[in-house]
Design a protein around this motif. Structure first.
Motif, PDB file in Angstrom:
ATOM      1  N   LYS A 109      34.783  30.205  40.646  1.00  0.00           N
ATOM      2  CA  LYS A 109      33.221  30.300  40.931  1.00  0.00           C
ATOM      3  C   LYS A 109      32.724  29.357  42.276  1.00  0.00           C
ATOM      4  O   LYS A 109      33.694  28.798  42.227  1.00  0.00           O
ATOM      5  CB  LYS A 109      32.662  29.247  39.613  1.00  0.00           C
ATOM      6  CG  LYS A 109      32.603  29.554  39.279  1.00  0.00           C
ATOM      7  CD  LYS A 109      31.315  28.986  37.509  1.00  0.00           C
ATOM      8  CE  LYS A 109      32.896  27.047  37.086  1.00  0.00           C
ATOM      9  NZ  LYS A 109      32.135  26.497  36.015  1.00  0.00           N
TER      10      LYS A 109
ATOM     11  N   ALA B  60      33.381  36.048  48.518  1.00  0.00           N
ATOM     12  CA  ALA B  60      34.433  37.184  48.236  1.00  0.00           C
ATOM     13  C   ALA B  60      35.496  36.860  49.045  1.00  0.00           C
ATOM     14  O   ALA B  60      35.753  37.321  50.973  1.00  0.00           O
ATOM     15  CB  ALA B  60      33.774  38.570  49.122  1.00  0.00           C
TER      16      ALA B  60
ATOM     17  N   ALA C 287      24.425  37.041  43.462  1.00  0.00           N
ATOM     18  CA  ALA C 287      25.714  36.716  42.913  1.00  0.00           C
ATOM     19  C   ALA C 287      26.201  36.793  41.638  1.00  0.00           C
ATOM     20  O   ALA C 287      26.696  36.925  40.955  1.00  0.00           O
ATOM     21  CB  ALA C 287      25.593  35.666  43.392  1.00  0.00           C
ATOM     22  N   LEU C 288      24.581  35.549  40.921  1.00  0.00           N
ATOM     23  CA  LEU C 288      25.537  35.352  39.772  1.00  0.00           C
ATOM     24  C   LEU C 288      25.772  36.382  39.082  1.00  0.00           C
ATOM     25  O   LEU C 288      26.269  36.580  37.659  1.00  0.00           O
ATOM     26  CB  LEU C 288      24.410  34.429  39.344  1.00  0.00           C
ATOM     27  CG  LEU C 288      25.005  33.283  37.831  1.00  0.00           C
ATOM     28  CD1 LEU C 288      24.562  32.517  38.398  1.00  0.00           C
ATOM     29  CD2 LEU C 288      23.538  33.784  37.243  1.00  0.00           C
ATOM     30  N   GLY C 289      24.657  37.455  39.096  1.00  0.00           N
ATOM     31  CA  GLY C 289      24.611  38.691  38.453  1.00  0.00           C
ATOM     32  C   GLY C 289      25.864  40.034  38.615  1.00  0.00           C
ATOM     33  O   GLY C 289      25.654  41.236  38.782  1.00  0.00           O
ATOM     34  N   GLY C 290      26.709  39.042  39.293  1.00  0.00           N
ATOM     35  CA  GLY C 290      28.321  40.057  38.973  1.00  0.00           C
ATOM     36  C   GLY C 290      28.202  41.157  40.586  1.00  0.00           C
ATOM     37  O   GLY C 290      29.164  41.920  40.110  1.00  0.00           O
ATOM     38  N   LEU C 291      27.153  40.340  41.586  1.00  0.00           N
ATOM     39  CA  LEU C 291      26.918  40.876  42.614  1.00  0.00           C
ATOM     40  C   LEU C 291      27.069  40.360  44.422  1.00  0.00           C
ATOM     41  O   LEU C 291      26.523  40.350  45.025  1.00  0.00           O
ATOM     42  CB  LEU C 291      25.575  41.090  42.729  1.00  0.00           C
ATOM     43  CG  LEU C 291      24.852  42.615  41.212  1.00  0.00           C
ATOM     44  CD1 LEU C 291      23.602  43.408  41.939  1.00  0.00           C
ATOM     45  CD2 LEU C 291      26.144  43.940  42.111  1.00  0.00           C
ATOM     46  N   ARG C 292      28.494  39.317  43.940  1.00  0.00           N
ATOM     47  CA  ARG C 292      28.959  38.536  45.208  1.00  0.00           C
ATOM     48  C   ARG C 292      28.435  38.979  46.025  1.00  0.00           C
ATOM     49  O   ARG C 292      28.650  39.049  47.249  1.00  0.00           O
ATOM     50  CB  ARG C 292      30.454  37.773  44.027  1.00  0.00           C
ATOM     51  CG  ARG C 292      29.485  36.324  43.533  1.00  0.00           C
ATOM     52  CD  ARG C 292      30.831  36.184  42.549  1.00  0.00           C
ATOM     53  NE  ARG C 292      32.031  35.449  43.652  1.00  0.00           N
ATOM     54  CZ  ARG C 292      32.556  34.326  43.696  1.00  0.00           C
ATOM     55  NH1 ARG C 292      32.228  33.358  42.348  1.00  0.00           N
ATOM     56  NH2 ARG C 292      33.341  33.675  44.162  1.00  0.00           N
ATOM     57  N   THR C 293      29.481  41.184  46.384  1.00  0.00           N
ATOM     58  CA  THR C 293      30.217  41.324  47.095  1.00  0.00           C
ATOM     59  C   THR C 293      28.934  42.227  48.325  1.00  0.00           C
ATOM     60  O   THR C 293      29.375  42.107  48.802  1.00  0.00           O
ATOM     61  CB  THR C 293      32.128  41.890  46.735  1.00  0.00           C
ATOM     62  OG1 THR C 293      31.363  43.196  45.703  1.00  0.00           O
ATOM     63  CG2 THR C 293      32.348  41.799  47.119  1.00  0.00           C
ATOM     64  N   LEU C 294      28.071  41.877  47.041  1.00  0.00           N
ATOM     65  CA  LEU C 294      26.547  42.793  47.800  1.00  0.00           C
ATOM     66  C   LEU C 294      26.546  41.402  47.857  1.00  0.00           C
ATOM     67  O   LEU C 294      25.542  41.668  49.516  1.00  0.00           O
ATOM     68  CB  LEU C 294      26.217  43.115  46.096  1.00  0.00           C
ATOM     69  CG  LEU C 294      24.649  44.065  47.532  1.00  0.00           C
ATOM     70  CD1 LEU C 294      24.887  45.150  47.668  1.00  0.00           C
ATOM     71  CD2 LEU C 294      23.985  44.259  46.267  1.00  0.00           C
TER      72      LEU C 294
ATOM     73  N   LEU D 181      39.196  38.128  37.243  1.00  0.00           N
ATOM     74  CA  LEU D 181      37.902  37.161  37.887  1.00  0.00           C
ATOM     75  C   LEU D 181      37.267  35.852  38.727  1.00  0.00           C
ATOM     76  O   LEU D 181      38.713  35.612  38.869  1.00  0.00           O
ATOM     77  CB  LEU D 181      37.291  36.516  36.933  1.00  0.00           C
ATOM     78  CG  LEU D 181      36.341  37.123  35.274  1.00  0.00           C
ATOM     79  CD1 LEU D 181      35.908  36.210  34.450  1.00  0.00           C
ATOM     80  CD2 LEU D 181      35.196  37.489  35.468  1.00  0.00           C
ATOM     81  N   MET D 182      36.348  36.331  39.916  1.00  0.00           N
ATOM     82  CA  MET D 182      37.095  34.456  41.002  1.00  0.00           C
ATOM     83  C   MET D 182      37.010  33.688  40.746  1.00  0.00           C
ATOM     84  O   MET D 182      35.877  33.943  39.455  1.00  0.00           O
ATOM     85  CB  MET D 182      36.300  35.813  41.990  1.00  0.00           C
ATOM     86  CG  MET D 182      36.329  37.324  42.359  1.00  0.00           C
ATOM     87  SD  MET D 182      35.607  36.756  44.113  1.00  0.00           S
ATOM     88  CE  MET D 182      35.068  38.577  44.331  1.00  0.00           C
TER      89      MET D 182
ATOM     90  N   ALA E  58      20.713  34.241  42.205  1.00  0.00           N
ATOM     91  CA  ALA E  58      21.045  34.809  41.240  1.00  0.00           C
ATOM     92  C   ALA E  58      21.459  36.653  41.581  1.00  0.00           C
ATOM     93  O   ALA E  58      21.798  36.491  40.345  1.00  0.00           O
ATOM     94  CB  ALA E  58      19.044  34.925  41.390  1.00  0.00           C
TER      95      ALA E  58
END
Lengths: 327, 310
Positions: A41, A97, A58-65, A38-39, A56
Motif C-alpha cells: 500500500k 509504481a 489509484a485505489l481502483g487498481g489504476l496506480r500505474t495509470l 499485489l503491491m 480514488a
C-alpha cells in the motif's frame, strides 16, 4: 415471506458467507503480496499529495495509470526547471509504481544530473547556494537510486546506474568519502553482473571502479587478469592500462617499458594508450609506473621533446570549487 | 394476510437454453443502445498513448520503455473504467427497462423460471463486457505489438552500434519482449473482466429491490468504491487490538469485511503492467473468488425476485 424482510435476510446470508470467505481472501491477499502480484500500500501521504481524484483512481487498481499522468506532470516541471516539483512528482510516482525501472531511472537522473547541472549553470543565484544545491541534488539522486535498488534488488540496470554515478568524475567529487564511492560502485557493478542480465561492459566497469579503491588492489588485479584472459574483446585501452598499473603495484621492480610492450603488443600502441590514460587525472585511476613506462617508451621510440606526452602539463584533478568559480 | 401467488405452467427446455436466449436478447438490447461507440474513444486513447514519448528520458538502454508501459497503463486503465461503468449501468438499466417496456410481464407470463430470467440478463451484460474487453484487448495488442517491434529493431541497431555481444543483444530484446504482449497481460485483462462480473452481480442484486435505475447505479459505484477498501478494513479488523482501536471502529471494519466484496485483490493488474508474471494459480484463485460472488449474488437476487409482484 414478506418482501421487506428479504434484503435483511440477503444481508445476513452475505455476512455469513463473509465469515467463510474472510480467511480465504486474507490468505490469497497475503500470497499475492508475497509473490509481488499485489503491491504494498502506498503511504497515506501519497494520497494527500496526488489529491482526491487521483487517489480514488489509484485505489481502483489504476496506480500505474496515475503514475503515467504524474510522469507527464513531472515532465512539465522539468521543462520549467522546477526541481522541487520534479523530485516530489517522482517520489509519488515510485510509491505508485515501485517496480517500474524507468521511473527510478528518470527520477535519479533528473536529480543527480539535470537539477545539479542547472545549479552549476544558473549564474543568477549566489555562488554559495549554487554549490550547496549542486551537492544536495547529487546526494538526493543517489539516495533516490539506492531506494530504487532496495525496491528492486534484482534489477541489474539500477545497480549499473549506481556504479556509473559513483564513478562519474563529475559526481563522486560531491561526496566526502570518495573511496567509499568507488568501493560501493564496484560492489554495485558486481551485483549487476550477478543478475545475469548485465551488458558486457559491466564487468569491465566493475574493474574500473575496483582499481580505484585503496586496499583492494589485489582483488582488482585478479579481476583484471580474469577479464584479460577471456579474450581480445576485453583488451580495451582502459583495461590494459589498469592491468599495467596494477601489475606494477604488485611488482614495482620489473622493467616498465618491456612490461607495457608485452601487454599492449607494440611500443606504439602501448605509448598511445598509456598517454591517453595518463591524462585521465580526474578519474582517480591507479597510475603506478605509467609515467616511468611512458618515459622509457618515448626513449625507445625516439620521440622529440615537443611530442613527449610525459612532459606536457596534466589536466587538473576534479575540483568543484574551481568549476563554479570559473563559470 | 394473504400472499398472492402466480401459478406458472412447468418450464420446458433446459435452463441453459433459456438463459442463453435471454442473454442473447439482453445483449442485443444493450448493443442497440450503441454502447460499442466507446470503442472509438478507446482506440483514440490506445493510439495516443503510443505517441506521447517524453524526450528527456530517452536514455539509450531504456528507449521505448516508457511508451510500452504507458500503452499498457492507459489501455488497461480504460478497460477497467469502461467495464465497471458498463457493468453497473447496463445491469441497473435492464430490469427497469423491461418493466417500462412491459416485456417483463410477457416473459414472466411464460413458463420461464425467474432465476433463468435473472441469470440470462446477467449473462447478457457479462457477454457484452467480455466482447468489449476482447475488442479493446485486440486493439491494445495491435498497438503494443507495433511499438514493441519498433523498439526491438532499435535495440538491435543500438546493440550493434555499441558492440554488444550477441548474448547481450538477445538479453535486451528478451527484456523488451517481456514488457510487451504476454500471457500475464492477458491474465490482467481477465482480472478486469472478473472484477466487472462481480460488480455486475452486485448491481443485479441491488436492482431486484431498488425502485430506480439511479439508485442502483449510485449504490453500485459506492460498493465498488468501498470494496476497494475492503481488504484494508479486513486487515484493520484482523490486526485490531494491537493498537487499542475502539469497539465501534472494529465493528465497522468487520461489517465492511463481511458484507462487501474485496476488489483490491484484483489490483494484480498494476503489478502485471510493471512486468510481474501472473501465475495460473493466481488466475485460478481470482476466478474462484469472482465465481463465488457471482453465484451467491445471483442466487440472492433470485431469492428477492422470486415472488416479487409487478
Amino acid at each position: 415471506m414478506k418482501q421487506a424482510w428479504k434484503p435483511v435476510i440477503c444481508l445476513a446470508v452475505i455476512a455469513a458467507g463473509g465469515v467463510l470467505r474472510m480467511p480465504y481472501e486474507a490468505g490469497v491477499t497475503a500470497e499475492l503480496r508475497k509473490t509481488g502480484l499485489l503491491m504494498p500500500k502506498p503511504p497515506v501521504e501519497t494520497s494527500e499529495r496526488i489529491g482526491q481524484t487521483f487517489s480514488a483512481v489509484a485505489l481502483g487498481g489504476l496506480r500505474t495509470l496515475v503514475a503515467t499522468f504524474l510522469n507527464l506532470r513531472a515532465f512539465t516541471s522539468f521543462t520549467e526547471k522546477k526541481w522541487d516539483k520534479v523530485e516530489a512528482a517522482y517520489n509519488t510516482i515510485v510509491e505508485l509504481a515501485p517496480r517500474t525501472r524507468y521511473y527510478w531511472e528518470a527520477g535519479w537522473h533528473h536529480m543527480a544530473y539535470n537539477a545539479a547541472a542547472d545549479c552549476f549553470t544558473d549564474t543568477s543565484r549566489p555562488l554559495y547556494r549554487r554549490k550547496d544545491e549542486w551537492r544536495t541534488w547529487i546526494h538526493k539522486g543517489r539516495a533516490f537510486l539506492e531506494r530504487g535498488i532496495r525496491n528492486n534488488p534484482d534489477d541489474g540496470t539500477l545497480w549499473s546506474d549506481l556504479g556509473f554515478m559513483l564513478t562519474d568524475s563529475n559526481k563522486f567529487v560531491a561526496f566526502r568519502d570518495q573511496q567509499e564511492c568507488f568501493s560501493t560502485a564496484a560492489d554495485a557493478y558486481r551485483r549487476a553482473d550477478e543478475t545475469g542480465n548485465a551488458l558486457g561492459y559491466v564487468r569491465r566497469a566493475r574493474l574500473y571502479a575496483l582499481a580505484r579503491v585503496k586496499g583492494r588492489e589485489g582483488e582488482a588485479l585478479a579481476l583484471a587478469r580474469s577479464l584479460y584472459s577471456e579474450g581480445t574483446r576485453n583488451h580495451t585501452p582502459s583495461l590494459l592500462s589498469i592491468l599495467f598499473a596494477l601489475q606494477v603495484w604488485e611488482n614495482p621492480l620489473a622493467n616498465m617499458g618491456d612490461r607495457a610492450v608485452t601487454l599492449f603488443g607494440t611500443p606504439e600502441r602501448a605509448y598511445q594508450d598509456l598517454s591517453n590514460y595518463w591524462q585521465r587525472t580526474r578519474e582517480k585511476l591507479p597510475m603506478n609506473g605509467v609515467a616511468e613506462a611512458m618515459a622509457e617508451l618515448e626513449n625507445r621510440l625516439n620521440l622529440p621533446e615537443n611530442k613527449r606526452e610525459s612532459l606536457k602539463p596534466l589536466p587538473p584533478p576534479s575540483n568543484p570549487d574551481r568549476w563554479f568559480e570559473e563559470k | 394476510m394473504t400472499e398472492s401467488r402466480t401459478i406458472h405452467a412447468p418450464a420446458r427446455g433446459s435452463h441453459i437454453g433459456r438463459v442463453l436466449v435471454i442473454a442473447g436478447h439482453a445483449f442485443t438490447q444493450l448493443v442497440r443502445m450503441k454502447v460499442f461507440y466507446f470503442l472509438a474513444v478507446f482506440a483514440v486513447i490506445a493510439i495516443a498513448s503510443n505517441f506521447i514519448d517524453l524526450p528527456q528520458h530517452a536514455g539509450p538502454e531504456s528507449m521505448g520503455a516508457s511508451v510500452i508501459s504507458q500503452i499498457k497503463s492507459w489501455s488497461i486503465g480504460t478497460m477497467t473504467l469502461f467495464s465497471v461503468v458498463i457493468s453497473i449501468v447496463a445491469t441497473a438499466l435492464l430490469l427497469p427497462k423491461d418493466i417500462e417496456d412491459r416485456t417483463l410481464y410477457t416473459i414472466l407470463a411464460k413458463p420461464v423460471p425467474r432465476f433463468d430470467y435473472l441469470a440470462g440478463k446477467l449473462a447478457g451484460v457479462l457477454f457484452l463486457v467480455f466482447i468489449s474487453l476482447v475488442l479493446m484487448d485486440l486493439l491494445m495488442i495491435g498497438v503494443l505489438h507495433m511499438r514493441v517491434s519498433q523498439v526491438l529493431v532499435q535495440t538491435e541497431v543500438m546493440g550493434k552500434a555499441m558492440e554488444w555481444t550477441p548474448q547481450s543483444i538477445e538479453s535486451a530484446k528478451n527484456e523488451v519482449l517481456a514488457s510487451g504482449v504476454t500471457w500475464s497481460l492477458q491474465g490482467a485483462v481477465l482480472a478486469v473482466f472478473l472484477r466487472a462480473a462481480i460488480i455486475a452481480a452486485v448491481a443485479l442484486l441491488v436492482s431486484t429491490f431498488s425502485t430506480s435505475t439511479l439508485f442502483t447505479t449510485v449504490i453500485g459505484f459506492l460498493v465498488y468504491f468501498i470494496g476497494n477498501f475492503q481488504a484494508d478494513a479486513r486487515e484493520f479488523y484482523l490486526h485490531s487490538g494491537e493498537a487499542g482501536e475502539g469497539m465501534l471502529a472494529r465493528l465497522g471494519a468487520l461489517v465492511i469485511s463481511l458484507v462487501l466484496p474485496d476488489f483490491q485483490i484484483f489490483n494484480v493488474i498494476d503489478a502485471v503492467i510493471e512486468g510481474q508474471a501472473m501465475t495460473w494459480d493466481a488466475v485460478g484463485k481470482l476466478g474462484f473468488v469472482a465465481g463465488y460472488y457471482v453465484v451467491v449474488f445471483t442466487i440472492l437476487s433470485w431469492f428477492i425476485f422470486s415472488d416479487k409482484e409487478f
